[in-house]
Design a protein around this motif. Structure first.
Motif, PDB file in Angstrom:
ATOM      1  N   MET A  35       0.820  -1.214   0.000  1.00 57.13           N
ATOM      2  CA  MET A  35       0.000   0.000   0.000  1.00 57.13           C
ATOM      3  C   MET A  35       0.859   1.272   0.000  1.00 57.13           C
ATOM      4  O   MET A  35       0.643   2.171  -0.826  1.00 57.13           O
ATOM      5  N   PRO A  36       1.853   1.396   0.892  1.00 57.35           N
ATOM      6  CA  PRO A  36       2.725   2.586   0.811  1.00 57.35           C
ATOM      7  C   PRO A  36       3.513   2.642  -0.501  1.00 57.35           C
ATOM      8  O   PRO A  36       3.750   3.730  -1.040  1.00 57.35           O
ATOM      9  N   THR A  37       3.925   1.448  -1.004  1.00 56.06           N
ATOM     10  CA  THR A  37       4.677   1.416  -2.263  1.00 56.06           C
ATOM     11  C   THR A  37       3.834   1.941  -3.422  1.00 56.06           C
ATOM     12  O   THR A  37       4.300   2.746  -4.240  1.00 56.06           O
ATOM     13  N   PHE A  38       2.580   1.479  -3.496  1.00 53.37           N
ATOM     14  CA  PHE A  38       1.683   1.944  -4.558  1.00 53.37           C
ATOM     15  C   PHE A  38       1.458   3.452  -4.457  1.00 53.37           C
ATOM     16  O   PHE A  38       1.380   4.149  -5.465  1.00 53.37           O
ATOM     17  N   TRP A  39       1.380   3.940  -3.233  1.00 50.12           N
ATOM     18  CA  TRP A  39       1.165   5.385  -3.046  1.00 50.12           C
ATOM     19  C   TRP A  39       2.398   6.166  -3.495  1.00 50.12           C
ATOM     20  O   TRP A  39       2.295   7.174  -4.207  1.00 50.12           O
ATOM     21  N   LEU A  40       3.582   5.674  -3.118  1.00 52.54           N
ATOM     22  CA  LEU A  40       4.815   6.364  -3.500  1.00 52.54           C
ATOM     23  C   LEU A  40       5.014   6.371  -5.017  1.00 52.54           C
ATOM     24  O   LEU A  40       5.553   7.322  -5.591  1.00 52.54           O
TER      25      LEU A  40
END
Length: 475
Positions: A377-382
Motif C-alpha cells: 500500500m505505501p509502495t503503490f502510493w509512493l
C-alpha cells in the motif's frame, strides 16, 4: 491514467489494494462479531459461585480426574507446578507428570522434591507413544505418578499420560503452569451438569509474569513490568475472554488450549488421541473431536468457561516469542489443511462454515494479506498508483479496528470479571491496548508469515522455549 504506468498495471494494483482492504474488513467483522457474542454470553451467565459453595454442591458427585503434565526441560517451574496441582481443591484426582526425555534436571528435581521411587503399574496401550523407561511413585503422596519416557514430543507425551491414567476424565496442563486452587472443580462443573454431552472444557490462561508466586500459588497479582509480557496480557484477554467465549457460546469452539484443557478420555481415545508431530496438537484434537462426533450424529458440547484460571509464564524476549508465534502459525495451517475437507462443508454445519471460515480468514489469508498491505500500500502510493484516500482508508482500518477491539475487550473484562482491581493496572492496560497496535501487532504478523514459510518448507522444528522461572520473582 498516471503517466508512465499502463492501464492494466493500475487496474491490477487497484484490485490488489481492494483485496487487502477487503481482507482487513473481513477480519474486523469477525472480531466485532466475537466481541458482541462474548458480551452477550457474559451478560447471560449466572453469578460466579464461591469456591466453598462449589465444593458443597459438587464435592460428592465430582468424577475422578487425572492431571496429565507433559514436561520437557521444565526444571525451573515443574516442582512448583506439581505442588500447586497436589494442593488443588478437588476430592478425587491424580497428577501424572510425563517427563518427555528432558535434557535438563526435570526428572532429578522431581525425584528429590517428592522422594520418587520406581514401581510397576499395569496400563492399556490404547494410544501409540515412544517407549516408557519407568514409572515413579512418591511415598509423600499417593496422588503423584511420574512417567519417564523417551522423547517423542508434546503430543506423544500426552498420549502416554492418557494410557497410564485410569480416570474417565483427564486434564492436560503445561509443566510450567500453575492452577488456581478451585480451577479443577470449576472446569469439572460442565461434566457434572451435562455428563452426556460435555466432551471437552477449556479455561482462562493468564500471564503470571510480574505476580508474586510462593509454593506454587499466586499470592499477589501484578502486571508485568516489562513491555513484551504486558502486550501479551492484552492479547490473552482478546484470545480467551472474547474469542473463545464467543465461539463456545455457539458450540463452534475450535481450540481448547494445551496449557489447560479437560477432556473425556473415551472420546479422545476414540479419535486416536493427540496427533504425534503436530505443531498445534491442541487445535488438531478439537477438530478431530468435532469431526468424529458430527459424523456419529452425536449431540455434544465443547465449552470454554472463563472462571477456571491457569497461570503461565509468557516469553520475555523477542527471539523466544518469535519462535512461539511462528510455531502457532504452523500449527494452525497444519490443522486447517489436514482437515480441509471440513471447510465450508454443509455436513459439518457451523463448525464447517463458521469455525473453518474463521480459520481461513484469520489464519490462512490474514497474515499474508496484512503483511502485503504493510509493504504494497505505501509502495503503490509512493509510485503514484494508489491515491492518498485509499492509503488513508487502509491505515485507518488497520489501526482503528485494532485499538477498538483491544480496548473493548479490556472494558468487557473489567465490567464482567473484574480481575484487575487496581485502577493503576487498568490505566496501564488501556494504554498498552492502544500502543500494541503501533508496531507489536505488525511484528507479530511478520512472525506469522515466517511460520507460513516454515510450514511450506515442512519445517517441524520446535525451537527452544527458554524459561526464566516464575517462583518468587517479579518480572
Amino acid at each position: 491514467m498516471i503517466e508512465g504506468w499502463s492501464h492494466e498495471l493500475i487496474l491490477a494494483a487497484t484490485i490488489l489494494s481492494w483485496i487487502i482492504i477487503g481482507s482487513g474488513i473481513a477480519q474486523t467483522t469477525v472480531y466485532l462479531l466475537q466481541l458482541v457474542i462474548a458480551a452477550f454470553a457474559l451478560s447471560q451467565r449466572p453469578p460466579v459461585a464461591r469456591s466453598a459453595l462449589l465444593w458443597h454442591r459438587y464435592g460428592d458427585v465430582a468424577p475422578p480426574i487425572a492431571l496429565i503434565v507433559p514436561a520437557y526441560n521444565e526444571e525451573l517451574n515443574v516442582v512448583d507446578s506439581v505442588h500447586s496441582m497436589l494442593a488443588l481443591e478437588y476430592p478425587n484426582f491424580e497428577v501424572i507428570v510425563v517427563n518427555d526425555g528432558s535434557k535438563d534436571q526435570t526428572l532429578q528435581k522431581l525425584v528429590e522434591a517428592f522422594q520418587l521411587v520406581k514401581f510397576q503399574r499395569p496400563y492399556e496401550e490404547s494410544l501409540p507413544h515412544a517407549d516408557i523407561r519407568g514409572l515413579y511413585s512418591s511415598p509423600i503422596t499417593k496422588r503423584l505418578l511420574v512417567v519417564d519416557k523417551v522423547n517423542g514430543g508434546k503430543a506423544d507425551a500426552q498420549n502416554a499420560g492418557i494410557n497410564v491414567c485410569r480416570a474417565p476424565i483427564f486434564c492436560v496442563i503445561d509443566g510450567d503452569s500453575i492452577l488456581e486452587p478451585d480451577a479443577l472443580m470449576r472446569a469439572a462443573q460442565p461434566f457434572i451438569d451435562d455428563p452426556e454431552r460435555t466432551v471437552a472444557v477449556g479455561g482462562t490462561i493468564r500471564i503470571a509474569n510480574g505476580s508474586r508466586i510462593e509454593s506454587g500459588r499466586v499470592k499477589e497479582v501484578h502486571l508485568p513490568t516489562r513491555l513484551l509480557p504486558l502486550f501479551q496480557v492484552v492479547e490473552y484477554l482478546r484470545a480467551f475472554l472474547m474469542a473463545r467465549l464467543a465461539w463456545s457460546r455457539i458450540n463452534t469452539l475450535m481450540l481448547v488450549s494445551g496449557a489447560f484443557g479437560v477432556f473425556r478420555r473415551a472420546e479422545v481415545v476414540a479419535v486416536g488421541g493427540f496427533t504425534k508431530g503436530s505443531m498445534g496438537e491442541d487445535l488438531d484434537l478439537i477438530i478431530k473431536l468435532h469431526r468424529h462426533l458430527i459424523d456419529a450424529g452425536r449431540k455434544y458440547r465443547i465449552q470454554f468457561i472463563p472462571e477456571p484460571v491457569c497461570w503461565t509464564e509468557a516469553p520475555e524476549s523477542l527471539s523466544v516469542l518469535a519462535r512461539q508465534r511462528s510455531r502457532w502459525q504452523r500449527g494452525a495451517l497444519e490443522a486447517f489443511f489436514r482437515y480441509r475437507t471440513m471447510c465450508f462443508n454443509p455436513r459439518y454445519g457451523r463448525v464447517g462454515f463458521l469455525g473453518f471460515g474463521h480459520m481461513f480468514v484469520v489464519d490462512v489469508v490474514g497474515p499474508i494479506a496484512e503483511v502485503l498491505g504493510y509493504i504494497l500500500m505505501p509502495t503503490f502510493w509512493l509510485l503514484g498508483i494508489l491515491s492518498p484516500e485509499y492509503l488513508l482508508a487502509f491505515t485507518a482500518l488497520v489501526f482503528t479496528y485494532g485499538v477498538c477491539i483491544s480496548v473493548c475487550s479490556l472494558i468487557l473484562e473489567e465490567a464482567e470479571l473484574q480481575r484487575f482491581p487496581r485502577a493503576r493496572d487498568l490505566a496501564i492496560l488501556t494504554v498498552t491496548a492502544v500502543v500494541e497496535n503501533f508496531g507489536y501487532r505488525q511484528i507479530n504478523n511478520f512472525w506469522r508469515v515466517k511460520g507460513y514459510w516454515q510450514y511450506l518448507r515442512a519445517d517441524q522444528s520446535w525451537g527452544e522455549m527458554t524459561r526464566t522461572g516464575l517462583s518468587g520473582t517479579k518480572k
